[in-house]
Structures are given as C-alpha cells and as structure tokens.
Write a protein that holds these residues in place. Sequence first.
Motif, short mmCIF file in Angstrom:
data_model
loop_
_atom_site.label_atom_id
_atom_site.label_comp_id
_atom_site.label_asym_id
_atom_site.label_seq_id
_atom_site.Cartn_x
_atom_site.Cartn_y
_atom_site.Cartn_z
N GLY A 133 48.70 14.27 34.77
CA GLY A 133 47.51 14.15 33.93
C GLY A 133 47.01 15.49 33.42
N ALA A 165 48.12 9.28 34.51
CA ALA A 165 49.07 8.17 34.63
C ALA A 165 49.57 8.14 36.07
CB ALA A 165 50.23 8.35 33.66
N ALA A 190 42.83 12.50 31.30
CA ALA A 190 43.76 11.37 31.28
C ALA A 190 44.72 11.48 32.45
CB ALA A 190 44.54 11.34 29.96
N VAL A 223 46.66 8.77 26.74
CA VAL A 223 47.73 8.42 27.65
C VAL A 223 48.44 7.19 27.10
CG1 VAL A 223 46.09 7.15 29.10
CG2 VAL A 223 48.32 7.74 30.03
N PRO A 264 47.77 3.54 33.12
CA PRO A 264 47.09 4.54 32.30
C PRO A 264 45.57 4.56 32.53
CG PRO A 264 47.50 2.59 30.97
CD PRO A 264 48.00 2.29 32.37
N CYS A 293 50.66 12.03 28.94
CA CYS A 293 49.23 12.34 28.93
C CYS A 293 49.02 13.59 28.08
CB CYS A 293 48.70 12.60 30.33
SG CYS A 293 48.75 11.19 31.46
N SER A 316 55.74 7.78 30.77
CA SER A 316 54.40 7.90 30.20
C SER A 316 54.14 9.33 29.76
CB SER A 316 53.34 7.47 31.24
OG SER A 316 53.46 8.26 32.42
N ALA A 326 41.97 6.91 31.36
CA ALA A 326 41.44 7.97 30.51
C ALA A 326 39.93 7.85 30.43
CB ALA A 326 42.05 7.90 29.10
#
Length: 228
Positions: A91, A47, A45, A24, A38, A6, A4, A40
């Motif tokens: 994040g 993860a 944001a 994200v 995720p 961010c 992921s 936000a």
Amino acid sequence: MTFSICVRERYTDDTGDGQVRFGVAVTTRLPGVGALCPFASEHGAVATQSHTNVELGRKGLAYFADGLAVEDALDALLAADEGRNRRQLHGVDADGIFAFTGDECGEWCGHRVGQNFTVAGNLLAGSAVLEDAAAAYESTAHGEDPLAERLIDALAAGQDAGGDKREDLTVQSAAVRVETTEETERLDPSHADLRVDATETPIADLRETFETAVRGYEDAMARYADDE
C-alpha cells in the motif's frame, strides 16, 4: 490468487490547493474480490491478498487515519498476524510505500515498488504480469484520464501478460477504488468505487461498468443542473 496495484498521485484542485488521490485495483480467478482485498480512504490505499486477512486492510486504514506511517502501520499489523508468511500486503499513504510477500505465498509470487505505487501478485503466470501492469500505470501516471480508468488499464496489461495462472477457474472478479483528500460539496463521482463480482471476463466487464457509470453520472448531473 490475485494481482493488484496501489497508487498515490499529487495534483492541484480548481482552487489551486495541493491534493492527493489514492487508488487501488485488483483482479483474481475467484468471485467477490472487491469485498476482500482493496481498501482506500483519503489517507491511503491498501491491498491484502493471498490467504486474505481483511483486517489488515481495515486496520491499516484506521492506523493511517491516526497518523501512523504506512510502513509502521502495515509492519505492525503483520508482526501481530500468525499467518503472515502466507500473506501479501502492500500500500501507499501520503508519503510512504510498503510491500510484503510472505515466504509461503503460491508461486509465482512477488511485488514491485515504484516511486508512487506498489504492485503485487501470487499464483501468477510469471513476473511479467507485475512488470507489465507497473509499466502500463507508469506510462499514464501524469495523464488526464480518471485514475480509475488508468488503473483498469494497468490490470488489463497484467492480464494480457498471463494474469492469474489458474486457467481451470473461469469465474473471476475485479474491483477498483479511488479516494482523495479533496473536499467537495457535490456528490463524488459514482465511478470511483466499482466491482464486478462474478464473471468470466473481469477486466472487460469492469471497464464497461466504469464507462456506463461515467455516462450515468454525467446524465444525472445534466438532468439536475437546473435545480442547483
């Protein structure tokens, strides 16, 4: 199970005021990642992944809204989490960044931190997954395309580098979310919060969903323009 990204981007709105957008995006070789990983808001944001604890994302955003810095908020949440050695959490907020990979996350695992973004993943084909995802985002960080689209491009770059290494798991998912500090009177574009919950081609399907959502939003705005 996941990788992921961010991000935080500063921009100027149509009235000349400074704003911040947060995004994200995430993909994994399991269904339903968009409901779990995720998070936000207009404050940042987050993860949360690898033996996912959704409360880390939910409470993280709540702490951001209360004014706690991302480093302090996510550090405090992990300190209280008995399963933290199996977690990945990363994040951004308006000013800071945070990234953590527990010692018991599945190999290959790790994270990368940039000036305005974080990327993290576990059970990956290798470090190139994160490096290529980060490079793809950095190459478009000042572009004019919507952030959601650029985040999907970053996921695609990571996927092309091998992505999640568990090739025996064919059912996958992906998601993207974008929020901003900007207040508008119009409805937010419907392509800022999208999920593909169960598919064998998550990135391609998320991109198609994004493109279809953009077209649908534009068609709706044109249809009802005379009513304003």
